[in-house]
Design a protein around this motif. Structure first.
Motif, PDB file in Angstrom:
ATOM      1  N   VAL A   6       0.864  -1.178   0.000  1.00  0.00           N
ATOM      2  CA  VAL A   6       0.000   0.000   0.000  1.00  0.00           C
ATOM      3  C   VAL A   6       0.901   1.228   0.000  1.00  0.00           C
ATOM      4  CG1 VAL A   6      -1.765   1.288   1.238  1.00  0.00           C
ATOM      5  CG2 VAL A   6      -1.811  -1.210   1.260  1.00  0.00           C
ATOM      6  N   ALA A   7       0.691   2.104  -0.953  1.00  0.00           N
ATOM      7  CA  ALA A   7       1.540   3.291  -1.073  1.00  0.00           C
ATOM      8  C   ALA A   7       0.705   4.555  -0.996  1.00  0.00           C
ATOM      9  CB  ALA A   7       2.308   3.264  -2.395  1.00  0.00           C
ATOM     10  N   THR A   8       1.320   5.632  -0.526  1.00  0.00           N
ATOM     11  CA  THR A   8       0.644   6.922  -0.520  1.00  0.00           C
ATOM     12  C   THR A   8       0.274   7.293  -1.952  1.00  0.00           C
ATOM     13  OG1 THR A   8       2.816   8.007  -0.586  1.00  0.00           O
ATOM     14  CG2 THR A   8       1.759   7.792   1.566  1.00  0.00           C
ATOM     15  N   GLY A   9      -0.843   7.945  -2.121  1.00  0.00           N
ATOM     16  CA  GLY A   9      -1.353   8.276  -3.449  1.00  0.00           C
ATOM     17  C   GLY A   9      -0.497   9.286  -4.177  1.00  0.00           C
ATOM     18  N   PRO A  10      -0.684   9.409  -5.488  1.00  0.00           N
ATOM     19  CA  PRO A  10       0.120  10.339  -6.286  1.00  0.00           C
ATOM     20  C   PRO A  10      -0.105  11.793  -5.921  1.00  0.00           C
ATOM     21  CG  PRO A  10      -1.723   9.498  -7.566  1.00  0.00           C
ATOM     22  CD  PRO A  10      -1.684   8.701  -6.290  1.00  0.00           C
TER      23      PRO A  10
END
Length: 263
Positions: A73-77
């Motif tokens: 899970v990654a922080t959004g653009p």
């Protein structure tokens, strides 16, 4: 004039812009994303009440054990990532700092990224089905495979999809389960020819796998060193380059016959 200042004073004067720059950087958004271990899903079971793999045109086996695909899970653009976030990510084993372009190569538009991820998932599912049926010598015209995995995008579940299809149709080829009753996790793209490709984020995915009970993790061979970097205790790595490799390693692990490669 600078030439008439003492060394101590000149250093102090020159340091002022640097301090101001660091203070600005601490609060300015940076072109990075911060990632962490995500969910895992057993492709032999259900996700949100729907079977991940449905087969028609051939008898599907009852299986034991689990084949868990893994995610990050990654922080959004459009999420603001500061210097503090980056430094925190560098010093934590359950976080990873990645260039935003590496996480979101299709751009910064959220809707565009979602479409891109869905397209990659659909292409991965088609390739996974083709690779699995070819491995078993089955004709896609005779056997229909439907793959459903809500809220997950991208191509990195390809290898696990193929293994799940093979386990449901053929098991270990001798009446047993491909998993040997174990909880096995992994990651890797799959080509229609069965080639396994690298995906990124494997150090985080191994943590997600172990958290959810896996004792074995299938990793693209090219990413062995990344997987070993933060390998959780109790998780065994098996490197793979092709679908055939992966099946052979799991059968050897289950039967105790033959060698099982390691990173």
């Amino acid at each position: 004039m600078l030439s008439r200042l003492t060394r101590r004073r000149s250093v102090a004067v020159c340091a002022v812009p640097a301090v101001a720059l660091l203070a600005t950087a601490a609060f300015a958004p940076l072109p990075f994303s911060v990632a962490q271990p995500g969910t895992t899903v057993n492709v032999l079971g259900e996700n949100r009440g729907t079977p991940v793999i449905t087969i028609s045109g051939a008898r599907a086996r009852d299986t034991s054990g689990q084949l868990r695909m893994t995610t990050i899970v990654a922080t959004g653009p459009d999420t603001r990532v500061s210097l503090g976030d980056v430094l925190d990510g560098w010093f934590r084993t359950d976080r990873a700092v990645m260039p935003r372009d590496a996480v979101y190569p299709s751009g910064d538009d959220v809707e565009e990224i979602e479409r891109h991820n869905v397209e990659q998932m659909e292409e991965s599912q088609e390739a996974a089905t083709r690779a699995a049926l070819d491995h078993l010598g089955l004709d896609p015209a005779d056997v229909r495979v439907t793959l459903e995995l809500a809220d997950v995008g991208g191509p990195s579940a390809g290898l696990l999809f193929s293994l799940g299809i093979i386990d449901k149709l053929n098991g270990d080829g001798a009446g047993g389960d491909l998993t040997g009753g174990r909880t096995i996790a992994g990651t890797g793209t799959i080509g229609a020819d069965g080639t396994v490709g690298a995906v990124g984020g494997v150090a985080l995915k191994t943590q997600a796998a172990r958290r959810d009970g896996a004792t074995v993790f299938l990793v693209p061979k090219a990413e062995c060193s990344d997987a070993e970097a933060e390998l959780p205790k109790g998780l065994r790595l098996i490197p793979v380059t092709t679908l055939k490799d992966a099946v052979g390693s799991l059968v050897a692990l289950e039967t105790g016959k033959g060698s099982v490669p390691s990173c």
